[in-house]
Design a protein around this motif. Structure first.
Motif, mmCIF file in Angstrom:
data_model
loop_
_atom_site.group_PDB
_atom_site.id
_atom_site.type_symbol
_atom_site.label_atom_id
_atom_site.label_comp_id
_atom_site.label_asym_id
_atom_site.label_seq_id
_atom_site.Cartn_x
_atom_site.Cartn_y
_atom_site.Cartn_z
ATOM 1 N N VAL A 87 42.950 77.243 85.809
ATOM 2 C CA VAL A 87 43.190 78.686 85.765
ATOM 3 C C VAL A 87 43.500 79.153 87.189
ATOM 4 C CG1 VAL A 87 41.743 79.111 83.729
ATOM 5 C CG2 VAL A 87 40.724 79.206 86.014
ATOM 6 N N PRO A 88 44.109 80.321 87.344
ATOM 7 C CA PRO A 88 44.339 80.847 88.693
ATOM 8 C C PRO A 88 43.016 81.144 89.392
ATOM 9 C CG PRO A 88 45.649 82.043 87.063
ATOM 10 C CD PRO A 88 44.688 81.172 86.307
ATOM 11 N N GLY A 89 42.997 80.986 90.687
ATOM 12 C CA GLY A 89 41.807 81.304 91.466
ATOM 13 C C GLY A 89 41.481 80.236 92.482
ATOM 14 N N ARG A 90 40.357 80.422 93.154
ATOM 15 C CA ARG A 90 39.901 79.470 94.170
ATOM 16 C C ARG A 90 38.910 78.498 93.551
ATOM 17 N NH1 ARG A 90 41.853 79.937 99.015
ATOM 18 N NH2 ARG A 90 42.472 81.959 99.791
ATOM 19 N N GLY A 91 39.038 77.240 93.943
ATOM 20 C CA GLY A 91 38.122 76.222 93.464
ATOM 21 C C GLY A 91 36.778 76.327 94.149
ATOM 22 N N GLY A 92 35.843 75.483 93.719
ATOM 23 C CA GLY A 92 34.520 75.443 94.321
ATOM 24 C C GLY A 92 34.604 75.148 95.809
ATOM 25 N N MET A 93 33.627 75.626 96.545
ATOM 26 C CA MET A 93 33.650 75.553 98.006
ATOM 27 C C MET A 93 33.948 74.146 98.525
ATOM 28 S SD MET A 93 30.721 76.627 100.754
ATOM 29 C CE MET A 93 30.559 78.228 100.018
ATOM 30 N N PHE A 94 33.367 73.132 97.907
ATOM 31 C CA PHE A 94 33.549 71.772 98.390
ATOM 32 C C PHE A 94 34.494 70.955 97.525
ATOM 33 C CE2 PHE A 94 29.286 73.140 99.744
ATOM 34 C CZ PHE A 94 29.501 73.135 101.113
ATOM 35 N N SER A 95 35.050 71.556 96.500
ATOM 36 C CA SER A 95 35.935 70.858 95.582
ATOM 37 C C SER A 95 37.361 70.819 96.121
ATOM 38 C CB SER A 95 35.908 71.560 94.221
ATOM 39 O OG SER A 95 36.653 70.847 93.265
ATOM 40 N N LEU A 96 38.050 69.739 95.839
ATOM 41 C CA LEU A 96 39.408 69.549 96.372
ATOM 42 C C LEU A 96 40.445 70.490 95.775
ATOM 43 C CD1 LEU A 96 39.484 65.651 96.583
ATOM 44 C CD2 LEU A 96 39.188 67.284 98.465
ATOM 45 N N ASP A 97 40.106 71.223 94.723
ATOM 46 C CA ASP A 97 41.046 72.218 94.204
ATOM 47 C C ASP A 97 40.994 73.509 95.016
ATOM 48 O OD1 ASP A 97 38.495 72.714 93.178
ATOM 49 O OD2 ASP A 97 39.212 73.340 91.212
ATOM 50 N N ASN A 98 40.007 73.667 95.869
ATOM 51 C CA ASN A 98 39.881 74.860 96.703
ATOM 52 C C ASN A 98 41.089 74.977 97.637
ATOM 53 O OD1 ASN A 98 38.856 77.163 97.840
ATOM 54 N ND2 ASN A 98 37.319 76.132 99.062
ATOM 55 N N LEU A 105 38.565 74.287 85.414
ATOM 56 C CA LEU A 105 37.626 75.007 84.577
ATOM 57 C C LEU A 105 37.260 74.110 83.402
ATOM 58 C CD1 LEU A 105 36.351 77.874 83.799
ATOM 59 C CD2 LEU A 105 38.329 78.052 82.291
ATOM 60 N N THR A 106 35.994 74.112 83.031
ATOM 61 C CA THR A 106 35.560 73.331 81.869
ATOM 62 C C THR A 106 35.487 74.227 80.645
ATOM 63 O OG1 THR A 106 34.265 71.839 83.258
ATOM 64 C CG2 THR A 106 33.714 71.896 80.920
ATOM 65 N N ARG A 107 36.141 73.777 79.605
ATOM 66 C CA ARG A 107 36.005 74.388 78.289
ATOM 67 C C ARG A 107 35.311 73.325 77.439
ATOM 68 N NH1 ARG A 107 39.378 78.773 78.656
ATOM 69 N NH2 ARG A 107 41.177 78.576 80.026
ATOM 70 N N SER A 108 34.860 73.683 76.279
ATOM 71 C CA SER A 108 34.225 72.663 75.445
ATOM 72 C C SER A 108 34.499 72.927 73.973
ATOM 73 C CB SER A 108 32.731 72.593 75.712
ATOM 74 O OG SER A 108 32.106 73.800 75.398
ATOM 75 N N LYS A 109 34.376 71.877 73.208
ATOM 76 C CA LYS A 109 34.603 71.933 71.767
ATOM 77 C C LYS A 109 33.522 71.091 71.104
ATOM 78 C CE LYS A 109 37.596 69.175 69.966
ATOM 79 N NZ LYS A 109 38.720 68.439 69.427
ATOM 80 N N LEU A 110 32.870 71.644 70.098
ATOM 81 C CA LEU A 110 31.909 70.851 69.338
ATOM 82 C C LEU A 110 32.657 69.703 68.675
ATOM 83 C CD1 LEU A 110 29.852 73.699 67.635
ATOM 84 C CD2 LEU A 110 29.107 72.205 69.499
#
Length: 121
Positions: A87-98, A105-110
């Motif tokens: 999704v658009p935005g900034r990644g986690g502070m230490f994550s390489l997507d930053n 982003l994590t989504r989930s499905k039963l």
């Protein structure tokens, strides 16, 4: 869970971002965050900068990149398939997507097919 169904998968957008990151960091791994700072974001690290712990569970691989989750979180999410998206935005502070103006982003499905919210949301 259906036999052979992957515990973690990625959208095309996530695979594209993984490949972009691997141009700068060829060996990476994911760890599903459960910390207070980045909530439920999947964190992407250089493989040699993150020590996988004895209590981490390997859920699988996405585009050849290993994906781990802490055992306590696994117990909460073991009935779900994690879907890694972007999704658009900034990644986690230490994550390489930053710093790339998009983040994982994590989504989930039963495993019965129903989409479910992340724990705590």
């Amino acid at each position: 869970m259906l036999e052979g169904e992957a515990r973690v998968i990625a959208t095309d957008a996530a695979v594209a971002l993984i490949r972009e990151i691997r141009k700068d960091y060829p060996q990476i791994l994911f760890h599903q965050s459960g910390g207070c700072c980045d909530g439920s974001s999947p964190m992407c690290y250089p493989a040699d900068d993150y020590i996988v712990g004895d209590t981490d569970v390997k859920l699988g691989e996405i585009d050849g990149v290993p994906f781990y989750i802490h055992q306590s979180q696994y117990e909460v999410w073991k009935h779900t398939q994690l879907i890694i998206d972007v999704v658009p935005g900034r990644g986690g502070m230490f994550s390489l997507d930053n710093g790339r103006e998009k983040r994982f982003l994590t989504r989930s499905k039963l495993f019965n097919g129903d989409i479910c919210p992340l724990p705590g949301r």
